[in-house]
Design a protein around this motif. Structure first.
Motif, PDB file in Angstrom:
ATOM      1  N   UNK A 278       0.830  -1.212   0.000  1.00  0.00           N
ATOM      2  CA  UNK A 278       0.000   0.000   0.000  1.00  0.00           C
ATOM      3  C   UNK A 278       0.866   1.264   0.000  1.00  0.00           C
ATOM      4  N   UNK A 279       1.950   1.256   0.780  1.00  0.00           N
ATOM      5  CA  UNK A 279       2.770   2.461   0.934  1.00  0.00           C
ATOM      6  C   UNK A 279       3.841   2.630  -0.147  1.00  0.00           C
ATOM      7  N   UNK A 280       4.399   1.542  -0.645  1.00  0.00           N
ATOM      8  CA  UNK A 280       5.497   1.622  -1.628  1.00  0.00           C
ATOM      9  C   UNK A 280       5.098   2.415  -2.874  1.00  0.00           C
ATOM     10  N   UNK A 281       3.923   2.198  -3.475  1.00  0.00           N
ATOM     11  CA  UNK A 281       3.558   2.978  -4.664  1.00  0.00           C
ATOM     12  C   UNK A 281       3.369   4.471  -4.383  1.00  0.00           C
ATOM     13  N   UNK A 282       3.211   4.828  -3.116  1.00  0.00           N
ATOM     14  CA  UNK A 282       3.071   6.237  -2.759  1.00  0.00           C
ATOM     15  C   UNK A 282       4.429   6.934  -2.654  1.00  0.00           C
ATOM     16  N   UNK A 283       5.519   6.167  -2.833  1.00  0.00           N
ATOM     17  CA  UNK A 283       6.853   6.751  -2.840  1.00  0.00           C
ATOM     18  C   UNK A 283       7.635   6.622  -1.548  1.00  0.00           C
ATOM     19  N   UNK A 284       7.100   5.927  -0.570  1.00  0.00           N
ATOM     20  CA  UNK A 284       7.816   5.766   0.695  1.00  0.00           C
ATOM     21  C   UNK A 284       8.965   4.769   0.551  1.00  0.00           C
ATOM     22  N   UNK A 285      10.051   5.028   1.267  1.00  0.00           N
ATOM     23  CA  UNK A 285      11.150   4.078   1.374  1.00  0.00           C
ATOM     24  C   UNK A 285      10.837   3.217   2.585  1.00  0.00           C
ATOM     25  N   UNK A 286      10.765   1.908   2.359  1.00  0.00           N
ATOM     26  CA  UNK A 286      10.374   0.988   3.417  1.00  0.00           C
ATOM     27  C   UNK A 286      11.441  -0.069   3.595  1.00  0.00           C
TER      28      UNK A 286
END
Length: 82
Positions: A66-74
């Motif tokens: 969910x978060x990766x496509x929003x540009x977050x580095x995880x």
């Protein structure tokens, strides 16, 4: 830079946010591990200035995807328990 550590559970998660000085600047306790719950927390943080650390247990894959496509580095950590 903002760093967010997330304890992800199937239904409810918790996150702590620290800054470069290792000071806690926010805590998000018992938010829903749903797209809406994640957005309520993470939409407050700029993906370009944020690093997220999660364990590879329970619902981590849903949070990651969910978060990766929003540009977050995880960063996904293996605890040795999963």
């Amino acid at each position: 830079m903002t760093y967010i550590g997330v304890d992800i559970q199937k239904f409810i998660s918790t996150a702590v946010v620290i800054n470069d000085d290792e000071k806690i600047v926010a805590q998000h306790i018992d938010f829903e591990t749903t797209p809406e719950g994640l957005d309520k927390v993470f939409d407050n943080y700029d993906p370009a200035d944020c690093r997220i650390v999660i364990e590879n247990l329970t619902a981590a894959h849903r949070v990651y995807h969910h978060l990766k496509p929003k540009g977050y580095t995880i960063y996904v950590l293996h605890t040795g328990n999963g």
